[in-house]
Write an enzyme that holds these catalytic residues in place. Structure first.
Site, mmCIF file in Angstrom:
data_model
loop_
_atom_site.group_PDB
_atom_site.id
_atom_site.type_symbol
_atom_site.label_atom_id
_atom_site.label_comp_id
_atom_site.label_asym_id
_atom_site.label_seq_id
_atom_site.Cartn_x
_atom_site.Cartn_y
_atom_site.Cartn_z
ATOM 1 N N HIS A 141 -3.475 6.043 -6.582
ATOM 2 C CA HIS A 141 -2.541 6.860 -6.660
ATOM 3 C C HIS A 141 -2.010 6.156 -7.721
ATOM 4 O O HIS A 141 -1.378 5.019 -7.530
ATOM 5 C CB HIS A 141 -1.745 7.432 -6.028
ATOM 6 C CG HIS A 141 -1.056 6.599 -5.279
ATOM 7 N ND1 HIS A 141 -1.016 6.292 -3.847
ATOM 8 C CD2 HIS A 141 1.160 6.454 -4.924
ATOM 9 C CE1 HIS A 141 -0.168 4.912 -3.449
ATOM 10 N NE2 HIS A 141 1.046 5.083 -3.832
ATOM 11 N N GLU A 191 1.501 1.217 0.425
ATOM 12 C CA GLU A 191 1.992 2.991 1.978
ATOM 13 C C GLU A 191 0.782 3.339 1.892
ATOM 14 O O GLU A 191 0.766 3.683 3.045
ATOM 15 C CB GLU A 191 3.061 2.297 1.285
ATOM 16 C CG GLU A 191 3.458 1.913 1.080
ATOM 17 C CD GLU A 191 5.452 1.435 0.614
ATOM 18 O OE1 GLU A 191 5.633 2.815 0.380
ATOM 19 O OE2 GLU A 191 6.448 0.655 0.335
#
Lengths: 134, 134
Positions: free
Chosen positions: A93, A88
């Site tokens: 991350h 996304e």
């Protein structure tokens, strides 16, 4: 254009910061799977985790370790789970989530919406615990 | 009693090995979420990932990097996802899975059952690709 995480790193967007050093920042996920869900993000803006430089890769789990231990201390859980999906936001991350079963790391489940007061409480609890475990 | 992963490391139980060094072994998950699902396991037998020693933590993602790149080359996917849950075997292990959406990393979905021939083919494809990307 800078990713939303780079804008957080640059201070343009606020976050509930948990830990920061020269290479990484960690903050609460604003749409958490569970209370205590933390994102660990390298300051180097690279889309895919395994395309990040070797130096950063070698530091990543070490940076995350005291945060994970704090999550395990603060929240009722079997352990801190870890997941990297990254479809996304094009800035690598790592998700740290307190889990009791595999379903707790299922990103297809509905996310929580916590009040600003509760987010601040969670931030304070984790930061205090990290201060203890170092 | 030694974990099932320690018995694989010791050669007591066979595996479809993908990579090995002094600190880690990687092999195909025998109940994969998707074709190309690899487990990365430290030889140090510790239950929780974040209780592993700092030296091992610093090497983990570096060891996994060429495997992840090989997965991304061999299998049709957006990228290699990563997950650490660890509730079933008390020996820390990292899942590397080719993903196209978040559901591909949902461990509550049914696992695949692949033939020994297909497992061997996948092993050969990944090992050949790792040899290229090094």
């Amino acid at each position: 254009m800078a990713s939303i995480f780079s804008r957080i790193i640059n201070g343009e967007i606020p976050c509930y910061k948990i830990k920061e050093d020269a290479f990484f920042i960690a903050f609460l996920d604003i749409a958490p799977l569970r209370e205590g869900h933390v994102l660990v993000v390298p300051k180097q803006e690279v889309d895919k985790l395994f395309d990040v430089s070797g130096d950063i890769l070698s530091r990543w789990l070490l940076f995350a370790q005291p945060i994970a231990h704090a999550i395990e201390q603060v929240f009722a859980c079997n352990r801190c789970g870890l997941s990297v999906i990254g479809l996304e936001v094009p800035h690598a991350h790592m998700h740290l989530v307190p889990i009791n079963n595999a379903g707790d790391l299922n990103f297809e489940q509905p996310k929580l919406k916590l009040s600003a007061e509760r987010m601040k409480e969670i931030q304070d609890l984790l930061c205090e615990q990290i201060g203890k475990v170092g």
